[in-house]
Design an enzyme around this catalytic site. Structure first.
Site, PDB file in Angstrom:
ATOM      1  N   HIS A 195      -6.773  27.025   6.473  1.00 48.66           N
ATOM      2  CA  HIS A 195      -5.988  26.067   7.446  1.00 48.66           C
ATOM      3  C   HIS A 195      -6.102  24.799   7.145  1.00 48.66           C
ATOM      4  O   HIS A 195      -7.238  24.037   7.061  1.00 48.66           O
ATOM      5  CB  HIS A 195      -6.410  26.700   8.991  1.00 48.66           C
ATOM      6  CG  HIS A 195      -5.597  26.025   9.734  1.00 48.66           C
ATOM      7  ND1 HIS A 195      -4.414  26.659  10.052  1.00 48.66           N
ATOM      8  CD2 HIS A 195      -5.499  24.757  10.709  1.00 48.66           C
ATOM      9  CE1 HIS A 195      -3.763  25.816  11.157  1.00 48.66           C
ATOM     10  NE2 HIS A 195      -4.564  25.006  11.346  1.00 48.66           N
ATOM     11  N   SER A 230      -9.832  23.495   6.592  1.00 48.98           N
ATOM     12  CA  SER A 230     -11.182  24.230   7.051  1.00 48.98           C
ATOM     13  C   SER A 230     -10.658  25.784   6.308  1.00 48.98           C
ATOM     14  O   SER A 230      -9.524  26.185   6.364  1.00 48.98           O
ATOM     15  CB  SER A 230     -10.921  24.532   8.635  1.00 48.98           C
ATOM     16  OG  SER A 230     -10.897  23.282   9.369  1.00 48.98           O
TER      17      SER A 230
END
Ligand code: GRF
Length: 199
Positions: free
Chosen positions: A117, A145
């Site tokens: 993400h 992330s």
């Protein structure tokens, strides 16, 4: 040496998938029990027949299927079809590479899934992580992330994440490019870490 079987799901451009394939295919990595394993990309699937990632798969020689969500009446029905389509590939991990679908527990109970993400989670969840983090005046940094997937959107335990300071970037496109470069560095590292943790 055992094979570590990776299967990728994507919906669009597929640049992370291409980077993962080129960085990790055939690489020897350490597993949980300290034995070495060899990474093997066994296949990929797109829910979108027009995804550019399909062309990338063809060029890399990675077997790719299309399974459109439009042909199914619910998320559960789609995930059942996905399970049937992937059954013979027996992946150790399913890697989400810009897969714009929420997976149901039906699927998540069968496979360990990993997602990337483009924000420093838990900030800026959702489909517009890059724009949302860039425009957020409260945030001095964005980031990337990589996390295990659970039933919560962009939830799940973090495997690796890294911040990116916003201050050098005057416009969205240069920020976006830097986020993608960080993705290309972090996603392969996170997969190597996850193999050592789980396989
Ligand atoms: C990436 O920014 C990724 O973080 C997000 O979707 C985007 C996919 O880009 N989940 P690409 O298809 O890999 O180029």
């Amino acid at each position: 040496m055992r094979s570590i079987r990776l299967f990728a799901l994507f919906s669009g451009n597929g640049s992370n998938l291409e980077n993962l394939y080129k960085t990790l295919e055939s690489k020897e990595v350490e597993c949980k029990n300290k034995e070495m394993g060899r990474i093997e990309f066994v296949g990929a699937l797109s829910n979108n027949a027009d995804a550019y990632g399909i062309t990338r798969c063809h060029e890399m020689g990675l077997p790719v299927m299309v399974l459109s969500h439009k042909d199914y009446s619910s998320r559960e029905e789609y995930d059942k079809a996905l399970l049937r389509a992937m059954f013979l590939y027996e992946p150790d991990f399913v890697l989400l590479c810009g897969f714009m679908r929420i997976l149901t527990p039906l699927f998540l109970q069968v496979y360990t899934c990993i997602n990337i993400h483009p924000s420093y989670l838990p900030a800026h969840k959702g489909a517009n992580g890059i724009v949302d983090s860039f425009k957020d005046v409260e945030a001095s940094f964005g980031g990337v992330s990589v996390h295990y997937v659970n039933e919560e959107l962009d939830g799940g335990e973090i495997i690796l994440q890294e911040k990116l300071s916003k201050s050098p970037f005057r416009d969205l496109s240069s920020y976006e490019e830097a986020i993608h470069q960080l993705e290309y560095k972090l996603y392969p590292q996170a997969i190597i870490k996850a193999i050592k943790e789980k396989i």
